[in-house]
Design an enzyme around this catalytic site. Structure first.
Site, mmCIF file in Angstrom:
data_model
loop_
_atom_site.group_PDB
_atom_site.id
_atom_site.type_symbol
_atom_site.label_atom_id
_atom_site.label_comp_id
_atom_site.label_asym_id
_atom_site.label_seq_id
_atom_site.Cartn_x
_atom_site.Cartn_y
_atom_site.Cartn_z
ATOM 1 N N SER A 115 0.826 -1.201 0.000
ATOM 2 C CA SER A 115 0.000 0.000 0.000
ATOM 3 C C SER A 115 0.870 1.264 0.000
ATOM 4 C CB SER A 115 -0.899 -0.008 1.232
ATOM 5 O OG SER A 115 -0.114 -0.166 2.396
ATOM 6 N N TYR A 125 -4.309 0.950 3.517
ATOM 7 C CA TYR A 125 -5.263 -0.106 3.179
ATOM 8 C C TYR A 125 -5.903 -0.670 4.458
ATOM 9 C CZ TYR A 125 -3.564 -0.721 -1.693
ATOM 10 O OH TYR A 125 -3.251 -0.558 -3.022
ATOM 11 N N GLY A 126 -5.206 -0.473 5.575
ATOM 12 C CA GLY A 126 -5.555 -1.168 6.820
ATOM 13 C C GLY A 126 -6.888 -0.797 7.423
ATOM 14 N N CYS A 164 2.178 -6.552 1.366
ATOM 15 C CA CYS A 164 1.282 -5.906 2.325
ATOM 16 C C CYS A 164 0.457 -6.976 3.052
ATOM 17 C CB CYS A 164 0.361 -4.991 1.523
ATOM 18 S SG CYS A 164 -0.887 -4.146 2.484
ATOM 19 N N ASN A 165 0.467 -6.919 4.373
ATOM 20 C CA ASN A 165 -0.315 -7.900 5.144
ATOM 21 C C ASN A 165 -1.806 -7.761 4.863
ATOM 22 O OD1 ASN A 165 1.305 -9.336 7.643
ATOM 23 N ND2 ASN A 165 2.314 -7.510 6.880
ATOM 24 N N THR A 166 -2.280 -6.507 4.785
ATOM 25 C CA THR A 166 -3.712 -6.290 4.571
ATOM 26 C C THR A 166 -4.130 -6.844 3.208
ATOM 27 O OG1 THR A 166 -3.568 -4.312 5.953
ATOM 28 C CG2 THR A 166 -5.513 -4.530 4.565
ATOM 29 N N GLU A 217 5.694 6.247 9.860
ATOM 30 C CA GLU A 217 5.855 7.156 8.718
ATOM 31 C C GLU A 217 6.348 8.533 9.149
ATOM 32 O OE1 GLU A 217 3.003 6.918 5.632
ATOM 33 O OE2 GLU A 217 3.364 4.774 5.471
ATOM 34 N N CYS A 235 2.372 -6.491 10.145
ATOM 35 C CA CYS A 235 2.157 -5.303 9.312
ATOM 36 C C CYS A 235 3.532 -4.856 8.836
ATOM 37 C CB CYS A 235 1.481 -4.213 10.137
ATOM 38 S SG CYS A 235 1.416 -2.623 9.299
ATOM 39 N N THR A 236 3.592 -4.462 7.574
ATOM 40 C CA THR A 236 4.880 -4.110 6.959
ATOM 41 C C THR A 236 5.700 -3.089 7.751
ATOM 42 O OG1 THR A 236 3.574 -2.520 5.714
ATOM 43 C CG2 THR A 236 4.217 -4.547 4.579
ATOM 44 N N HIS A 237 4.990 -2.155 8.424
ATOM 45 C CA HIS A 237 5.712 -1.079 9.113
ATOM 46 C C HIS A 237 6.304 -1.507 10.451
ATOM 47 C CE1 HIS A 237 3.472 1.207 6.212
ATOM 48 N NE2 HIS A 237 3.947 2.366 6.642
#
Ligand code: DGL
Length: 277
Positions: A17, A48-49, A79-81, A158, A190-192
């Site tokens: 995302s 997207y989450g 992306c996990n979502t 972010e 989650c990617t972050h």
């Protein structure tokens, strides 16, 4: 694409995302140094989450169509979502080999847990999809999975607040119920979140193993390429662009973030109209 030889040397499509999937791209670069990558970050439509399955699937389908125009030989849904909401549908629609990050993360956690209590932190969408629980319980029905949505983690990452008193405070609030539940393994779903590894690790304590699905995803990608005879046999020569980055908005901001995550500076990110695909 003419001939099998060229196909081997085609890039791998990786999408997310936004910027977070770079944590997965970084791991693929490390474990599969001969492979070219085309990365797409949907920076215009992130996050997207907090979106519906229908919307995330529609966005993901457009990205896959774009990646197909780049002649990718395989696709990683970083992306996990999107892995939770869209991957099963996309696999039915697309001929290319495709992997997401959820199954690899689930498998790593299962290998790590001793007391059969696994926690998952992720976006609201990933948690409410119940996908981590479904995969884990499919492999071992004695394992219990406790999920916790942590929606403020993405903006904190972010904003660059990877190690900050504000992040500590929010993480403590999110994680207290997971500590109380007695889990011994926690999936950073989650990617972050791998960027918050040290904050989360400090709060969860040494007895809890943190799982970053990116590592196992790159390993599974390697095995998948080998199984299909799709591995690139050699590192592309000088003059071939090894990694290319595309975004749907704010290419400069993406580039700055990428340079803080990847082990080398990226030359450029190109903005495209993803809604046209
Ligand atoms: N990439 C998303 C994930 O891994 C996190 C950011 C978003 O909400 O889009 O779930």
């Amino acid at each position: 694409m003419n001939g099998q030889e060229e196909w081997h040397n085609s890039p791998i499509g990786v999408f997310d995302s936004g910027v977070g999937g770079l944590t997965v791209a970084r791991e693929i670069m490390r474990q599969l140094p001969n492979e070219r990558i085309v990365y797409f970050g949907d920076t215009a439509r992130v996050p997207y989450g907090n979106k519906s399955k229908e919307t995330v699937t529609r966005y993901s389908r457009q990205i896959v169509r774009f990646l197909e125009t780049q002649q990718v030989k395989a696709i990683v849904v970083a992306c996990n979502t999107a892995s939770a909401y869209a991957l099963e549908d996309l696999e039915k629609e697309v001929d290319l080999p495709m992997i997401g990050v959820v199954k690899p993360g689930a498998r790593t956690a299962l290998a790590a847990t001793a007391n059969k209590k696994i926690g998952v932190v992720a976006t609201e969408a990933t948690i409410s999809s119940g996908i981590y629980s479904r995969y884990i319980e499919e492999y071992d029905s004695d394992v219990s999975v406790i999920g916790k949505a942590c929606p403020l983690f993405v903006p904190l990452v972010e904003e660059g607040l990877w190690e900050d008193p504000v992040t500590d405070e929010i993480a403590r609030r999110y994680l207290t119920e997971l500590i109380d539940s007695g889990i011994d393994t926690l999936i950073l779903g989650c990617t972050h979140y791998p960027m918050l590894r040290s904050t989360v690790g400090k709060i969860m304590g040494e007895g809890v193993t943190l799982v970053n699905p990116a590592y196992e995803t790159a390993r599974e990608l390697k095995a998948l390429l080998a199984e299909r005879g799709l591995e690139s046999g050699h590192r592309p020569g000088l003059g071939t662009e090894l990694y290319r980055f595309f975004v749907s908005d704010a290419a400069d901001k993406f580039q700055r973030f990428a340079n803080s995550i990847l082990p080398y500076g990226i030359l450029s990110a190109k903005q495209i109209r993803i809604d046209e695909f």
